[in-house]
Design a protein around this motif. Structure first.
Motif, short mmCIF file in Angstrom:
data_model
loop_
_atom_site.label_atom_id
_atom_site.label_comp_id
_atom_site.label_asym_id
_atom_site.label_seq_id
_atom_site.Cartn_x
_atom_site.Cartn_y
_atom_site.Cartn_z
N VAL A 16 28.52 34.24 45.31
CA VAL A 16 29.06 33.13 45.68
C VAL A 16 30.62 32.96 45.39
CG1 VAL A 16 29.00 30.69 44.62
CG2 VAL A 16 27.10 31.78 45.24
N ALA A 17 30.92 33.77 43.85
CA ALA A 17 32.46 34.24 43.37
C ALA A 17 33.58 34.53 44.36
CB ALA A 17 32.30 34.94 41.91
N ILE A 51 25.85 35.61 41.87
CA ILE A 51 27.26 35.15 40.80
C ILE A 51 28.38 35.79 41.68
CG2 ILE A 51 28.66 34.99 38.88
CD1 ILE A 51 26.45 34.45 37.38
N VAL A 52 27.85 36.98 41.76
CA VAL A 52 29.20 38.01 42.93
C VAL A 52 29.26 36.99 44.47
CG1 VAL A 52 30.13 40.28 43.24
CG2 VAL A 52 28.84 39.63 41.50
N LEU A 69 34.24 32.18 47.83
CA LEU A 69 34.42 31.04 47.11
C LEU A 69 36.51 31.50 47.24
CD1 LEU A 69 32.76 28.64 44.24
CD2 LEU A 69 33.54 28.22 46.63
N ALA A 70 36.31 32.95 46.04
CA ALA A 70 37.63 33.28 46.21
C ALA A 70 38.36 33.66 47.15
CB ALA A 70 37.33 34.61 45.25
#
Lengths: 286, 215
Positions: A28-29, A25-26, A32-33
């Protein structure tokens, strides 16, 4: 199969999996971020860049562009299905010369890139005195290319049926045409429907190639609106909007394919034939 | 024939660019696609979801749109500057790997369950099972669909011509500037692709024969 690849996690594995989930998650986030940050930093998310969507004229034009895409898709799909049916019949013909010609045509159009086909009609046509509008070039290209692929799909579907079906029909005294139209084709279409629809998804995506032969479809319009100085050159927003439309359209078609597949599995009438091996590599056509 | 011979300085280098584009993005999408397939069968639900989302998004986007984004929109974000050739490689890789992922995943499903069960019984971890037992067998069984995906990608490289990459699809544009016959020129391009596709089909058949698993 996928759940045989690992044991049911114990306490240690669960912790490890949770750790990996968090890590995933970190990562990918973070990606994306970063992209969103770049969007904001370069001013793509400012209200000015999105204002164009509020103009009634732009909305009608966008709708017209969408209609142009759908028009090319609808005509291309119908013609490709007809082309596919005709040449599948040709490849299954009893006459060697019909088989030969059909095989040649199908293999020929499958090997040429779709874009080159469209170029041939759009730029090559005027050389021999036939100037086609971009729409005709796009539809012709889509028809010939996807029609050839569909011909292979139909043929594979008919050949995958158990031999007993046609043998029984012949034993009842039916002619070849009757065997085909009354016995084989209805069953083949049933089993090939998911593959046919996924090929139609490919056809829908390929309408975007019209962009390169100046057919004013969705993508063409996105590029056009994206270069308008009056709206602050909103190429990033317009690409995002158009991408969302394309993805929604394709997902709708895919959903249709899934519904059809599910209904088929339920219905008792459906003969449980092994889907032929060849269809998978045909359907994989990008 | 004249159109081809007079413009050999176009056909040679441009088709070479096509081949380079194909080889680089082919290898890249094979690697990336296999990693994605690994994500999609992994024991961690979040990773599976990431893989699925990526594949669904990319499979339902036209490749031309990916190109438009990378060539026209991406430079505005001012991240890293990409040359047209690199942008084409990235676009083709992003798009094709989603298809490769699906093919590899269907290959994983063809490996008999006993193989993975035996590997688990021996105490191998997920990465060991996938990397040493399942994937080597899966990749062998999906040579035909894998190759036809790659053939599809070879044909898709022509789209790069619309985005300033000087490859086979762009020959037409240069021919029209030179005032040559575009129809004949395009037919030669088509023949070139037919030859390339035929070569790939031959490679596919020989790999299939050499690698087919006796079951």
């Amino acid at each position: 199969m996928s759940n045989v690849l690992f044991d049911i996690p114990g306490p240690k594995a669960r912790v490890r999996h949770r750790l990996m989930a968090v890590l995933g998650i970190v990562v990918v986030a973070a990606i994306l971020a970063y992209i969103v940050y770049r969007f904001i930093d370069s001013g793509q998310f400012t209200a000015r860049k999105w204002e164009w969507l509020q103009y009634a004229q732009v909305q009608t034009d966008l709708l017209n562009a969408l209609l142009a895409t759908l028009k090319a898709f609808a005509l291309g799909a119908v013609l490709a299905l007809v082309f596919g049916a005709v040449f599948a019949a040709g490849r299954l013909s009893d006459h060697a010369w019909v088989r030969g010609i059909s095989t040649f045509i199908v293999e020929f159009f499958r090997a040429i890139p779709l874009l080159i086909l469209m170029f041939l009609f759009y730029y090559g046509g005027p050389v021999v005195g036939v100037s086609l509008p971009p729409f005709a070039a796009v539809v012709l290209g889509l028809t010939l290319y996807n029609g050839s692929v569909l011909a292979e799909v139909f043929r594979a579907g008919i050949q995958a049926l158990p031999r007993g079906q046609s043998e029984a029909a012949y034993a009842l005294g039916m002619r070849k045409t009757q065997v085909m139209t009354l016995v084989l084709i209805p069953q083949a279409i049933r089993s090939m429907l998911p593959t046919i629809i996924s090929q139609l998804v490919v056809l829908l995506k390929d309408t975007a190639l019209g962009f390169l032969v100046t057919y004013p479809e969705l993508l063409y319009y996105a590029r056009y609106i994206g270069s308008q100085g009056a709206f602050g050159r909103p190429i990033v927003p317009s690409t995002i909007v158009v991408a969302a439309i394309y993805i929604a359209l394709c997902l709708l078609l895919t959903a249709l394919a899934n519904v059809v597949e599910k209904r088929q599995r339920r219905s008792k009438k459906h003969l449980d034939t092994q889907p032929p091996k060849t269809t998978e590599d045909i359907a994989g056509v990008v | 024939m004249d159109v081809l011979l007079d413009n050999m300085d176009l056909y040679g280098p441009f088709f070479w660019t096509t081949i380079k584009l194909f080889l680089i993005s082919g290898v890249a999408s094979l690697i990336f696609g296999t990693i994605l397939a690994g994500l999609r069968v992994s024991p961690v639900p979040v990773l599976r979801a990431i893989g699925t989302t990526y594949v669904t998004l990319l499979r339902n986007t036209p490749l031309t749109l990916v190109f438009v984004f990378l060539v026209f929109a991406y430079p505005l974000l001012e991240i890293i500057e990409l040359s047209y050739f690199t942008a084409a490689v990235v676009a083709l890789t992003l798009y094709t790997s989603a298809f490769i992922c699906e093919v590899v995943r269907s290959g994983i499903n063809t490996v008999p369950v006993g193989q993975a069960e035996a590997a688990r019984a021996l105490g191998l971890t997920f990465t060991q099972i996938l990397g040493q037992i399942v994937l080597p067998q899966a990749l062998r069984s999906v040579v035909p669909p894998l190759m036809s995906t790659l053939i599809g990608m070879l044909k898709n490289t022509t789209i790069a011509a619309g985005f300033s990459v000087t490859e086979a699809g762009a020959i037409r544009q240069y021919l029209s500037e030179r005032g040559d016959n575009q129809l004949i020129g395009l037919l030669w391009v088509a023949l070139g692709f037919i030859i390339l596709v035929a070569i790939l089909s031959v490679i596919q058949r020989s790999l299939e024969k050499r690698w087919s698993v006796a079951r």
